[in-house]
Structures are given as C-alpha cells and as structure tokens.
Design an enzyme around this catalytic site. Structure first.
Site, PDB file in Angstrom:
ATOM      1  N   THR A 106       0.024   3.805  -0.712  1.00 41.75           N
ATOM      2  CA  THR A 106       0.090   3.780   0.754  1.00 41.75           C
ATOM      3  C   THR A 106      -0.571   2.512   1.284  1.00 41.75           C
ATOM      4  O   THR A 106      -0.948   1.631   0.508  1.00 41.75           O
ATOM      5  CB  THR A 106      -0.552   5.065   1.350  1.00 41.75           C
ATOM      6  OG1 THR A 106      -0.284   5.088   2.751  1.00 41.75           O
ATOM      7  CG2 THR A 106      -2.046   5.129   1.129  1.00 41.75           C
ATOM      8  N   HIS A 107      -0.722   2.431   2.602  1.00 42.04           N
ATOM      9  CA  HIS A 107      -1.364   1.272   3.213  1.00 42.04           C
ATOM     10  C   HIS A 107      -2.875   1.454   3.173  1.00 42.04           C
ATOM     11  O   HIS A 107      -3.374   2.569   3.323  1.00 42.04           O
ATOM     12  CB  HIS A 107      -0.915   1.123   4.665  1.00 42.04           C
ATOM     13  CG  HIS A 107       0.565   0.984   4.795  1.00 42.04           C
ATOM     14  ND1 HIS A 107       1.228  -0.167   4.428  1.00 42.04           N
ATOM     15  CD2 HIS A 107       1.506   1.856   5.213  1.00 42.04           C
ATOM     16  CE1 HIS A 107       2.521   0.004   4.628  1.00 42.04           C
ATOM     17  NE2 HIS A 107       2.716   1.231   5.102  1.00 42.04           N
ATOM     18  N   ARG A 108      -3.595   0.356   3.015  1.00 40.57           N
ATOM     19  CA  ARG A 108      -5.055   0.406   3.044  1.00 40.57           C
ATOM     20  C   ARG A 108      -5.486   0.557   4.500  1.00 40.57           C
ATOM     21  O   ARG A 108      -5.023  -0.195   5.358  1.00 40.57           O
ATOM     22  CB  ARG A 108      -5.586  -0.894   2.441  1.00 40.57           C
ATOM     23  CG  ARG A 108      -7.019  -0.846   2.096  1.00 40.57           C
ATOM     24  CD  ARG A 108      -7.378  -2.045   1.229  1.00 40.57           C
ATOM     25  NE  ARG A 108      -8.810  -2.260   1.288  1.00 40.57           N
ATOM     26  CZ  ARG A 108      -9.367  -3.448   1.339  1.00 40.57           C
ATOM     27  NH1 ARG A 108      -8.626  -4.543   1.333  1.00 40.57           N
ATOM     28  NH2 ARG A 108     -10.673  -3.563   1.381  1.00 40.57           N
ATOM     29  N   ILE A 109      -6.369   1.509   4.767  1.00 42.56           N
ATOM     30  CA  ILE A 109      -6.737   1.767   6.167  1.00 42.56           C
ATOM     31  C   ILE A 109      -8.230   1.549   6.411  1.00 42.56           C
ATOM     32  O   ILE A 109      -8.741   1.844   7.486  1.00 42.56           O
ATOM     33  CB  ILE A 109      -6.350   3.207   6.584  1.00 42.56           C
ATOM     34  CG1 ILE A 109      -7.010   4.239   5.673  1.00 42.56           C
ATOM     35  CG2 ILE A 109      -4.844   3.384   6.584  1.00 42.56           C
ATOM     36  CD1 ILE A 109      -6.875   5.674   6.171  1.00 42.56           C
TER      37      ILE A 109
END
Ligand SMILES: CC(C)(COP(=O)(O)OP(=O)(O)OC[C@H]1O[C@@H](n2cnc3c(N)ncnc32)[C@H](O)[C@@H]1OP(=O)(O)O)[C@@H](O)C(=O)NCCC(=O)NCCS
Length: 189
Positions: A106-109
């Site tokens: 997933t995207h790094r948040i």
C-alpha cells in the site's frame, strides 16, 4: 515452443491470434493451458506466473509492480473485475469471486513531510492464499494476510488478519463466524 490452448466454450478467451500469443510470452511463466479474457489488464508481466487451468475472467486487473510478484497456481479462477495488486501468491483450486481486491502492498502514510503520493510504499510481506480457498464477491484482502487452506471469506468482507484453515470469516473487519469442520454434510451434496 509454447502452445497455448485457449479457452473455447464456457469462457470468452484471450484473442486467438499471434499478437496475443506473443503477449503471453512476456509473463515470467504462463502455462500452456490458460483461460484469460481478452479484456484483462496486465501490468509487469515479467513478475507474473500462471499455472495450468487458471481462469481469469472479464475485467480483471493484475499489477504486481516492478519489485513484487503475482503467482496463480493450478485450477484457480479469478472472478469478473477482480483486482490483484502488489505481492500476491495464490494457491491451487481457489475460487475468487467477482470484484475482489487484493492489496498486496500500500501507500506509506507515516511521513508527514511529503505528500503520500510521493511518500513511497509500505509493505507487510504481501498476501498468501493457500489451496481450496473461496473468496466471496466484493471482499478486500489487505497486505500481510495469509488465508489458510479450505477457508471461506464472506461477500463484502475486509480481511485484515490471517484466516485459519477451514474457517469461515465475514464482515468488516472480517471475524470468524463458523468452522467448516463443524458443518454437517447433507446426503447427496
Ligand atoms: C460467508 C458465507 C459462505 C456464509 O454462509 P453460511 O454458512 O450459510 O452463513 P449464514 O447465512 O448461516 O450466516 C451466519 C451468520 O454470519 C452472517 N454473515 C454471513 N455472511 C456474511 C457476510 N458476507 N458478511 C457479514 N456477515 C455475514 C449472517 O448474517 C449470520 O449472522 P447471525 O448469526 O448474526 O444471523 C456466505 O454468507 C457468503 O458470504 N457467501 C459468498 C457468496 C458469494 O460472494 N458468492 C459469489 C459466487 S462467485
């Protein structure tokens, strides 16, 4: 030389022409017997392996990314409009329903100094499905999840944790609702 037995009959097929056969050769591995609908969208072919009798239905998207891989083992089917992204290893004899989403990464948040769009990716090891798993329509399977042999995931579930073999899980987040080993077999089934 590879010979592709393209599906005739039950499922519409990847177009039966030389251009499509050349496309199939781009995969890391692709069996001689596969059924891939011509609308399927595939990115990063070189990181995808597909074994015998895999059925990939209309509108499926497969996108492992440059650093990850997707493997689909024998006799597994992906239902219409299913999306397989990131690192996803799918075993044998699995039935994946329509509109299922695998987010194997997933995207790094966590980096507030950058936009999430430019912040890179986050990875918990990808998704593993053992054999003989049934995933209901519209389920979402998150990164880091392993689904054990013979398990069932209910329609619309969001699976955030590992699923034990032969369990039936459902809901958001998915919880165990039954165990297949406790279910009685009805004569004639
Ligand atoms: C998960 C599933 C297999 C369970 O079937 P079942 O064993 O007959 O389950 P039941 O109908 O007895 O339901 C047991 C409980 O789980 C709940 N439940 C069942 N499926 C659920 C789901 N998908 N999401 C949330 N809760 C669910 C029921 O509401 C019931 O709750 P209750 O005890 O509070 O009344 C089934 O509900 C399901 O989701 N099948 C997938 C269908 C599908 O997507 N098919 C696509 C074909 S390609």
């Amino acid at each position: 030389m590879k010979k592709f037995l393209l599906s005739r009959g039950r499922f519409p097929t990847i177009a039966n022409n030389l251009a499509q056969k050349d496309l199939l050769k781009k995969f890391k591995k692709c069996s001689e017997i596969v059924h891939i609908h011509e609308t399927v969208q595939i990115h990063d072919h070189q990181n995808i392996s597909i074994e015998d009798n895999v059925v990939i239905q209309v509108g499926v998207v497969m996108q492992p990314g440059r650093k990850r891989k997707i493997t689909i083992d024998k006799n597994t089917s992906l239902g219409p409009y299913t999306v397989v992204m990131g690192h996803v290893i799918i075993g044998k004899f699995n039935m994946i329903g329509p509109h299922v989403v695998f987010t194997g990464g997933t995207h790094r948040i966590t980096n507030l100094k950058k936009s999430m769009r430019s912040g890179g990716s986050s990875f918990k090891g990808g998704i593993v499905l053992e054999d003989d798993v049934f995933i209901g329509a519209n389920a979402t399977i998150l990164d880091g999840v392993k689904i054990g042999r013979g398990a069932v995931v209910g329609a619309g579930s969001v699976v955030t944790k590992n699923v034990d073999s032969y369990s039936i899980v459902a809901g958001v987040p998915a919880k165990k609702i039954k165990d297949r080993r406790g279910l009685s077999v009805i004569e004639g089934e």
